[in-house]
Scaffold this motif. Structure first.
Motif, PDB file in Angstrom:
ATOM      1  N   ALA A 280       0.839  -1.202   0.000  1.00 33.16           N
ATOM      2  CA  ALA A 280       0.000   0.000   0.000  1.00 33.16           C
ATOM      3  C   ALA A 280       0.874   1.252   0.000  1.00 33.16           C
ATOM      4  CB  ALA A 280      -0.925  -0.012   1.218  1.00 33.16           C
ATOM      5  N   THR A 281       1.961   1.213   0.762  1.00 28.50           N
ATOM      6  CA  THR A 281       2.905   2.339   0.779  1.00 28.50           C
ATOM      7  C   THR A 281       3.479   2.573  -0.612  1.00 28.50           C
ATOM      8  OG1 THR A 281       3.513   1.926   3.091  1.00 28.50           O
ATOM      9  CG2 THR A 281       5.095   3.156   1.748  1.00 28.50           C
ATOM     10  N   ALA A 282       3.889   1.509  -1.295  1.00 25.86           N
ATOM     11  CA  ALA A 282       4.466   1.654  -2.639  1.00 25.86           C
ATOM     12  C   ALA A 282       3.449   2.257  -3.609  1.00 25.86           C
ATOM     13  CB  ALA A 282       4.963   0.309  -3.153  1.00 25.86           C
ATOM     14  N   ALA A 283       2.165   1.918  -3.431  1.00 22.51           N
ATOM     15  CA  ALA A 283       1.118   2.518  -4.278  1.00 22.51           C
ATOM     16  C   ALA A 283       1.064   4.026  -4.055  1.00 22.51           C
ATOM     17  CB  ALA A 283      -0.237   1.878  -3.961  1.00 22.51           C
ATOM     18  N   VAL A 284       1.134   4.444  -2.798  1.00 23.75           N
ATOM     19  CA  VAL A 284       1.151   5.882  -2.503  1.00 23.75           C
ATOM     20  C   VAL A 284       2.408   6.527  -3.086  1.00 23.75           C
ATOM     21  CG1 VAL A 284       1.231   7.636  -0.686  1.00 23.75           C
ATOM     22  CG2 VAL A 284      -0.273   5.647  -0.426  1.00 23.75           C
ATOM     23  N   SER A 285       3.536   5.817  -3.012  1.00 21.12           N
ATOM     24  CA  SER A 285       4.782   6.364  -3.571  1.00 21.12           C
ATOM     25  C   SER A 285       4.635   6.643  -5.069  1.00 21.12           C
ATOM     26  CB  SER A 285       5.945   5.396  -3.339  1.00 21.12           C
ATOM     27  OG  SER A 285       6.203   5.242  -1.956  1.00 21.12           O
ATOM     28  N   ALA A 286       4.024   5.702  -5.791  1.00 19.45           N
ATOM     29  CA  ALA A 286       3.819   5.898  -7.233  1.00 19.45           C
ATOM     30  C   ALA A 286       2.916   7.103  -7.492  1.00 19.45           C
ATOM     31  CB  ALA A 286       3.224   4.641  -7.857  1.00 19.45           C
ATOM     32  N   LEU A 287       1.842   7.207  -6.709  1.00 24.57           N
ATOM     33  CA  LEU A 287       0.898   8.319  -6.900  1.00 24.57           C
ATOM     34  C   LEU A 287       1.539   9.650  -6.529  1.00 24.57           C
ATOM     35  CD1 LEU A 287      -2.200   6.446  -5.473  1.00 24.57           C
ATOM     36  CD2 LEU A 287      -1.967   7.262  -7.831  1.00 24.57           C
ATOM     37  N   ALA A 288       2.336   9.656  -5.455  1.00 22.41           N
ATOM     38  CA  ALA A 288       3.013  10.888  -5.044  1.00 22.41           C
ATOM     39  C   ALA A 288       4.036  11.300  -6.100  1.00 22.41           C
ATOM     40  CB  ALA A 288       3.689  10.693  -3.685  1.00 22.41           C
ATOM     41  N   ALA A 289       4.779  10.317  -6.618  1.00 21.36           N
ATOM     42  CA  ALA A 289       5.762  10.611  -7.672  1.00 21.36           C
ATOM     43  C   ALA A 289       5.068  11.194  -8.896  1.00 21.36           C
ATOM     44  CB  ALA A 289       6.525   9.339  -8.038  1.00 21.36           C
ATOM     45  N   GLN A 290       3.928  10.613  -9.246  1.00 21.42           N
ATOM     46  CA  GLN A 290       3.171  11.073 -10.411  1.00 21.42           C
ATOM     47  C   GLN A 290       2.700  12.520 -10.217  1.00 21.42           C
ATOM     48  OE1 GLN A 290      -0.473   8.884 -11.078  1.00 21.42           O
ATOM     49  NE2 GLN A 290      -0.260   9.058 -13.285  1.00 21.42           N
TER      50      GLN A 290
END
Length: 288
Positions: free
Chosen positions: A248-258
């Motif tokens: 779930a953290t990695a999903a947020v990381s992708a969205l934050a990076a985007q």
């Protein structure tokens, strides 16, 4: 606009062509997600180097738990925990951030080779912090903070969480600028989980563009936090333990990076390092 311009650059820090990954080393017996695991200097340095091996661009070293209900550690103990770990990692060429609310710890960590200061209180907890950072010329991460969380989640009441967090962060940034920290060395952090309920954290993540509108690079620190446990549990379920929130953290990381975050702060590096690289590749493909 180039991706670097979109994310902003922090003076005195390396240039990355994507969202940077900040790995966490908690040198504490009681951190909410990995307390006690990296408590001695040797283990903590080894863990920091492993995080770099897994793709961390920089490592955040802290000796004081900021989980809700945590009691403060005394200054001498925080120094004893943090400074040798900072020195050990910096001597191996690691870009080190020191996670502290105390000016003395920041000062000694910077002397030991830390490259930036990550103060969850944004300089509010210790009036000597901003002068120390300004004198050192180090970059400073200013987090949205409404006070110590001893006894629980203080003042997590918002009419409009995005507007209030933006406005309170703006006021802190102004104070930090007045204190002599250069504008190009300030990073802002919305303070997910600090005096915020799960819904507040999600709304802030949905509006990172508003936080980037403050004109400073943005750090997003969502790793393993309670709001992810709530999301994963669903309305009736029990939240999974902290260490089961890494996907779930990695999903947020992708969205934050985007959304143009400068960096994401995470406990488990590999999945997030992969996530930000995939995000960067997709951005690159869109630009072609």
């Amino acid at each position: 606009m180039s991706m670097q311009n979109r994310r902003g650059h922090v003076a005195g820090m390396p240039l990355w062509d994507r969202c940077a990954v900040m790995g966490v080393v908690n040198v504490t017996p009681d951190s909410f997600s990995d307390g006690g695991r990296w408590f001695d200097t040797t283990a903590a340095v080894k863990h920091g180097l492993e995080l770099v091996g897994e793709g961390a661009d920089l490592v955040d070293v802290g000796g004081e738990s900021t989980r809700p209900g945590a009691t403060r550690v005394d200054e001498a103990e925080e120094l004893r925990r943090v400074v040798p770990v900072v020195r050990g990692l910096a001597s191996e060429g690691v870009t080190v951030s020191v996670d502290t609310m105390r000016a003395s710890v920041a000062e000694q960590a910077l002397a030991a080779g830390a490259a930036l200061v990550n103060d969850v209180s944004g300089g509010l907890a210790d009036p000597a912090m901003i002068p120390v950072v300004a004198d050192s010329g180090a970059p400073f991460i200013v987090m949205h903070w409404r006070g110590f969380l001893e006894g629980g989640n203080v003042r997590g009441v918002y009419e409009d969480v995005v507007s209030e967090v933006v406005s309170e962060l703006h006021a802190r940034v102004e104070a930090v600028l007045e204190g002599g920290v250069a504008a190009d060395r300030i990073v802002v952090d919305p303070g997910l989980g600090f005096s915020k309920e799960a819904e507040h954290d999600l709304v802030l993540l949905a509006h990172l563009d508003r936080l980037r509108g403050l004109g400073h690079p943005l750090l997003v620190a969502a790793s393993r936090k309670r709001f992810l446990g709530r999301v994963l549990a669903g309305p009736e379920g029990a939240p999974p333990p902290a260490r089961e929130r890494d996907a779930a953290t990695a999903a947020v990381s992708a969205l934050a990076a985007q959304q143009g975050a400068w960096a994401v702060r995470v406990h488990e590096v590999r999945a997030t390092a992969d996530a930000v690289r995939v995000t960067r590749a997709i951005e690159g493909a869109r630009a072609r």
